[in-house]
Design an enzyme around this catalytic site. Structure first.
Site, PDB file in Angstrom:
ATOM      1  N   CYS A 159      -4.275   0.431  -2.247  1.00 48.08           N
ATOM      2  CA  CYS A 159      -4.081  -0.760  -1.423  1.00 48.08           C
ATOM      3  C   CYS A 159      -3.008  -1.668  -2.031  1.00 48.08           C
ATOM      4  CB  CYS A 159      -5.373  -1.569  -1.335  1.00 48.08           C
ATOM      5  SG  CYS A 159      -6.709  -0.787  -0.434  1.00 48.08           S
ATOM      6  N   GLU A 206       0.182   5.270   0.695  1.00 43.52           N
ATOM      7  CA  GLU A 206      -0.806   6.255   1.152  1.00 43.52           C
ATOM      8  C   GLU A 206      -0.471   7.643   0.615  1.00 43.52           C
ATOM      9  OE1 GLU A 206      -1.090   5.714   5.420  1.00 43.52           O
ATOM     10  OE2 GLU A 206      -2.237   3.859   5.116  1.00 43.52           O
ATOM     11  N   GLU A 241      -3.157  -4.834  -2.679  1.00 39.78           N
ATOM     12  CA  GLU A 241      -3.672  -5.786  -3.677  1.00 39.78           C
ATOM     13  C   GLU A 241      -3.727  -5.142  -5.057  1.00 39.78           C
ATOM     14  OE1 GLU A 241      -4.892  -5.008  -0.738  1.00 39.78           O
ATOM     15  OE2 GLU A 241      -6.145  -6.594   0.105  1.00 39.78           O
ATOM     16  N   CYS A 277     -10.101  -5.582   0.909  1.00 42.38           N
ATOM     17  CA  CYS A 277     -11.263  -4.681   1.004  1.00 42.38           C
ATOM     18  C   CYS A 277     -12.165  -4.878  -0.218  1.00 42.38           C
ATOM     19  CB  CYS A 277     -10.799  -3.232   1.112  1.00 42.38           C
ATOM     20  SG  CYS A 277     -10.219  -2.524  -0.447  1.00 42.38           S
ATOM     21  N   CYS A 319     -10.794  -3.776  -3.650  1.00 41.92           N
ATOM     22  CA  CYS A 319      -9.782  -4.695  -4.191  1.00 41.92           C
ATOM     23  C   CYS A 319     -10.412  -5.999  -4.664  1.00 41.92           C
ATOM     24  CB  CYS A 319      -8.695  -4.954  -3.156  1.00 41.92           C
ATOM     25  SG  CYS A 319      -7.628  -3.512  -2.932  1.00 41.92           S
ATOM     26  N   ASN A 333       0.839  -1.200   0.000  1.00 41.70           N
ATOM     27  CA  ASN A 333       0.000   0.000   0.000  1.00 41.70           C
ATOM     28  C   ASN A 333       0.876   1.252   0.000  1.00 41.70           C
ATOM     29  OD1 ASN A 333       0.662  -0.745   2.705  1.00 41.70           O
ATOM     30  ND2 ASN A 333      -0.968   0.549   3.512  1.00 41.70           N
TER      31      ASN A 333
END
Ligand code: THU
Length: 128
Positions: free
Chosen positions: A51, A42, A53, A85, A88, A40
């Protein structure tokens, strides 16, 4: 511990997560047998965060091209546990084996749990 989970944990160390502190890694194997990983990243705007994934999947597309299919995928977060999530899951669906047969592994109470994408995202959205 599966090979992909171990790799996901290793790549989580590279995460850029100064806002949440959640360092997440993902590793996946494609139909061609290649392994790709991502973490990830940010952003101060928060909404621009990507993310682990999606980072791994987009990297796999860049390396292998648009026909890339994900056979199995693992996600790991340092000090935390969760499955991918919802956003994803939908992106995994785009590159899943037919019928949502792609296998997704994550940790639950320290143990690997593997579910198919179809189990994680029944009735996935797709264009007709
Ligand atoms: N995160 C992931 O990398 N993957 C998920 O499936 C859920 C959340 C990241 C995004 C953000 O940087 C942090 O975890 C907290 O939400």
């Amino acid at each position: 511990m599966s090979d992909l989970l171990s790799l996901a944990q290793a790549v989580a160390e590279a995460a850029y997560a100064p806002y949440s502190g959640f360092q997440v890694g993902c590793a996946l194997e494609t139909a061609s047998g290649q392994i790709h990983s991502g973490c990830n990243v940010e952003n101060a705007s928060l909404g621009l965060t990507i993310c682990a994934e999606r980072s791994a999947i987009f990297r796999a597309v860049a390396e292998e091209g648009p026909g890339m299919k994900v056979v199995r995928l693992a996600v790991a977060c340092l000090g935390n546990e969760f499955p991918p999530c919802g956003a994803c899951r939908q992106v995994i669906a785009e590159f899943s084996l037919s019928g949502g047969a792609t296998e997704v592994t994550f940790l639950r109470q320290g143990r690997p749990v593997t579910l198919t994408l179809a189990q994680l995202l029944p009735e996935a959205f797709s264009l007709p």
